[in-house]
Design a protein around this motif. Structure first.
Motif, mmCIF file in Angstrom:
data_model
loop_
_atom_site.group_PDB
_atom_site.id
_atom_site.type_symbol
_atom_site.label_atom_id
_atom_site.label_comp_id
_atom_site.label_asym_id
_atom_site.label_seq_id
_atom_site.Cartn_x
_atom_site.Cartn_y
_atom_site.Cartn_z
ATOM 1 N N LEU A 166 -11.893 -3.418 0.497
ATOM 2 C CA LEU A 166 -12.082 -3.599 1.939
ATOM 3 C C LEU A 166 -12.766 -4.941 2.142
ATOM 4 O O LEU A 166 -13.883 -5.157 1.660
ATOM 5 C CB LEU A 166 -12.929 -2.481 2.535
ATOM 6 C CG LEU A 166 -13.208 -2.601 4.036
ATOM 7 C CD1 LEU A 166 -11.925 -2.418 4.841
ATOM 8 C CD2 LEU A 166 -14.263 -1.589 4.480
ATOM 9 N N GLU A 167 -12.087 -5.864 2.830
ATOM 10 C CA GLU A 167 -12.622 -7.199 3.025
ATOM 11 C C GLU A 167 -12.391 -7.662 4.455
ATOM 12 O O GLU A 167 -11.599 -7.072 5.201
ATOM 13 C CB GLU A 167 -11.990 -8.188 2.044
ATOM 14 C CG GLU A 167 -10.490 -8.340 2.205
ATOM 15 C CD GLU A 167 -9.905 -9.338 1.242
ATOM 16 O OE1 GLU A 167 -10.669 -10.143 0.677
ATOM 17 O OE2 GLU A 167 -8.676 -9.335 1.048
ATOM 18 N N LEU B 7 -9.345 -5.907 6.507
ATOM 19 C CA LEU B 7 -8.173 -5.642 5.680
ATOM 20 C C LEU B 7 -8.525 -4.650 4.580
ATOM 21 O O LEU B 7 -9.484 -4.857 3.831
ATOM 22 C CB LEU B 7 -7.651 -6.946 5.056
ATOM 23 C CG LEU B 7 -7.426 -8.096 6.049
ATOM 24 C CD1 LEU B 7 -7.042 -9.358 5.315
ATOM 25 C CD2 LEU B 7 -6.366 -7.720 7.084
ATOM 26 N N GLU B 8 -7.725 -3.594 4.480
ATOM 27 C CA GLU B 8 -7.958 -2.561 3.478
ATOM 28 C C GLU B 8 -6.713 -2.422 2.588
ATOM 29 O O GLU B 8 -5.594 -2.328 3.096
ATOM 30 C CB GLU B 8 -8.261 -1.224 4.138
ATOM 31 C CG GLU B 8 -8.550 -0.103 3.148
ATOM 32 C CD GLU B 8 -8.773 1.233 3.841
ATOM 33 O OE1 GLU B 8 -9.836 1.845 3.650
ATOM 34 O OE2 GLU B 8 -7.857 1.648 4.592
ATOM 35 N N SER B 9 -6.925 -2.398 1.279
ATOM 36 C CA SER B 9 -5.817 -2.245 0.344
ATOM 37 C C SER B 9 -6.165 -1.200 -0.711
ATOM 38 O O SER B 9 -7.304 -1.134 -1.189
ATOM 39 C CB SER B 9 -5.481 -3.575 -0.334
ATOM 40 O OG SER B 9 -6.599 -4.082 -1.044
ATOM 41 N N ILE B 10 -5.171 -0.387 -1.057
ATOM 42 C CA ILE B 10 -5.311 0.656 -2.064
ATOM 43 C C ILE B 10 -4.088 0.607 -2.970
ATOM 44 O O ILE B 10 -2.956 0.493 -2.488
ATOM 45 C CB ILE B 10 -5.426 2.054 -1.422
ATOM 46 C CG1 ILE B 10 -6.593 2.110 -0.438
ATOM 47 C CG2 ILE B 10 -5.590 3.134 -2.480
ATOM 48 C CD1 ILE B 10 -6.667 3.419 0.329
ATOM 49 N N SER B 11 -4.301 0.675 -4.267
ATOM 50 C CA SER B 11 -3.178 0.664 -5.195
ATOM 51 C C SER B 11 -3.519 1.473 -6.437
ATOM 52 O O SER B 11 -4.690 1.615 -6.814
ATOM 53 C CB SER B 11 -2.810 -0.769 -5.599
ATOM 54 O OG SER B 11 -3.863 -1.383 -6.316
ATOM 55 N N GLY B 12 -2.488 2.010 -7.055
ATOM 56 C CA GLY B 12 -2.628 2.754 -8.302
ATOM 57 C C GLY B 12 -1.436 2.480 -9.194
ATOM 58 O O GLY B 12 -0.313 2.300 -8.707
ATOM 59 N N SER B 13 -1.661 2.414 -10.498
ATOM 60 C CA SER B 13 -0.579 2.120 -11.426
ATOM 61 C C SER B 13 -0.673 3.013 -12.650
ATOM 62 O O SER B 13 -1.761 3.472 -13.036
ATOM 63 C CB SER B 13 -0.605 0.648 -11.853
ATOM 64 O OG SER B 13 -1.782 0.357 -12.573
ATOM 65 N N ILE C 66 2.027 1.939 -7.004
ATOM 66 C CA ILE C 66 2.124 2.259 -5.589
ATOM 67 C C ILE C 66 0.946 1.607 -4.866
ATOM 68 O O ILE C 66 -0.208 1.762 -5.289
ATOM 69 C CB ILE C 66 2.109 3.777 -5.366
ATOM 70 C CG1 ILE C 66 3.292 4.429 -6.106
ATOM 71 C CG2 ILE C 66 2.182 4.108 -3.880
ATOM 72 C CD1 ILE C 66 3.292 5.939 -6.035
ATOM 73 N N SER C 67 1.223 0.877 -3.826
ATOM 74 C CA SER C 67 0.168 0.152 -3.109
ATOM 75 C C SER C 67 0.364 0.262 -1.609
ATOM 76 O O SER C 67 1.488 0.435 -1.115
ATOM 77 C CB SER C 67 0.149 -1.323 -3.540
ATOM 78 O OG SER C 67 1.412 -1.916 -3.323
ATOM 79 N N ARG C 68 -0.740 0.143 -0.910
ATOM 80 C CA ARG C 68 -0.738 0.201 0.550
ATOM 81 C C ARG C 68 -1.741 -0.802 1.088
ATOM 82 O O ARG C 68 -2.858 -0.921 0.582
ATOM 83 C CB ARG C 68 -1.085 1.603 1.046
ATOM 84 C CG ARG C 68 -1.014 1.781 2.567
ATOM 85 C CD ARG C 68 -1.355 3.216 2.962
ATOM 86 N NE ARG C 68 -1.179 3.457 4.380
ATOM 87 C CZ ARG C 68 -2.109 3.210 5.290
ATOM 88 N NH1 ARG C 68 -3.292 2.711 4.917
ATOM 89 N NH2 ARG C 68 -1.883 3.453 6.570
ATOM 90 N N PHE C 69 -1.335 -1.521 2.129
ATOM 91 C CA PHE C 69 -2.180 -2.539 2.756
ATOM 92 C C PHE C 69 -2.201 -2.283 4.254
ATOM 93 O O PHE C 69 -1.168 -2.027 4.865
ATOM 94 C CB PHE C 69 -1.627 -3.934 2.461
ATOM 95 C CG PHE C 69 -2.344 -5.040 3.177
ATOM 96 C CD1 PHE C 69 -3.462 -5.627 2.617
ATOM 97 C CD2 PHE C 69 -1.904 -5.499 4.408
ATOM 98 C CE1 PHE C 69 -4.125 -6.653 3.278
ATOM 99 C CE2 PHE C 69 -2.557 -6.515 5.077
ATOM 100 C CZ PHE C 69 -3.674 -7.090 4.502
#
Length: 270
Positions: A49-50, A72-78, A92-95
């Motif tokens: 979160l920035e 701006l919020e970003s979440i991702s997992g691999s 999978i990522s989400r912004f």
């Protein structure tokens, strides 16, 4: 604007705390990264979160904007799985743009969400000797301001290497097929001001197949490669056909056609 942050932890697992100062206001930020390695698997999770100031373009043409900063919020997992000659990976990522500036700038913003998502799936195998095969599938959000309007991508890559002339020459062959489908364009990019622009209408792009190939020969430290991009368009152009295989990404960008590259590389001792 000023920013300060502190990072705690190790390379794969760590946390970051920070604060951004802008227009006599403080905005707190945070990030978390968690990674774990197993014998045949790698798992990673990332959250961030920035805050960043809005583009000067919006400040000039929309002087009544209340908010001067983007949250701006970003979440991702691999996940990566390795077993024998095979590899499977997914990410999978989400912004999301969590500020209300979008609602102030774009009157039709209620019809879409200021977020972007993407999911990648890759399977790579070397079961067949001398042939590496990779299958990938990508799906992306299409109608948001942060979308590249790619839609869904199904790809196939083939690679083979062998040696000639008593192993003095190494040959590398590559082939690639990209199938794009379900492409929609709701926004385009202003390449002069470097900001996204929302369109009232949704433009639907036709599915398209892109074939690429390359061959590389290496002798000692000399390397010569020949590359073909969009082979279908190369064929249409060579026979003077009225058909085309142009690839369009953004309305304000020239369509992408064919391309041929000849590369020569010679590495010297010094």
């Amino acid at each position: 604007w000023d920013k300060i942050s502190f990072k705690f932890g190790q390379a794969m697992t760590n946390a970051t705390l920070g604060v951004t100062y802008l227009n006599e206001e403080y905005y707190f930020e945070r990030a978390l990264a968690i990674g774990k390695k197993f014998s045949s698997a790698n798992i990673n999770f990332y959250y961030n979160l920035e805050h960043k100031p809005i583009h000067p373009y919006y400040s000039i043409f929309h002087p009544n904007i209340k908010y001067g900063i983007n949250e701006l919020e970003s979440i991702s997992g691999s996940l990566i799985l390795k077993f024998k000659e095979n590899l499977f990976s997914t990410k999978i990522s989400r912004f999301e743009d969590k500020t209300q500036i979008i609602d102030e700038i774009f009157q039709d913003s209620m019809n879409f969400k200021p977020n972007y998502y993407k999911a990648d799936f890759i399977f790579r195998t070397n079961i067949i000797p001398f042939l590496y095969t990779e299958i990938n599938y990508d799906i992306q959000g299409q109608e948001g301001l942060y979308s590249p309007a790619v839609g869904e991508l199904l790809g196939l890559k083939l690679n083979s290497s062998f040696e000639l002339f008593d192993q003095n020459m190494a040959i590398n062959l590559n082939g690639e097929l990209k199938h794009y489908r379900k492409r929609k364009t709701r926004s385009n990019f202003n390449f002069i001001e470097m900001v996204p622009i929302l369109n009232n209408d949704i433009k639907i792009q036709q599915p398209i197949n892109i074939f690429n190939a390359s061959i590389t020969a290496r002798v000692s430290k000399l390397s010569v490669s020949y590359e073909w991009y969009n082979i279908t368009q190369l064929i249409f152009g060579s026979i003077g056909s009225d058909q085309n295989n142009y690839f369009e990404l953004q309305p304000d960008m020239p369509v992408l056609g064919r391309q041929i590259n000849l590369n020569i590389s010679w590495t010297f001792q010094d």
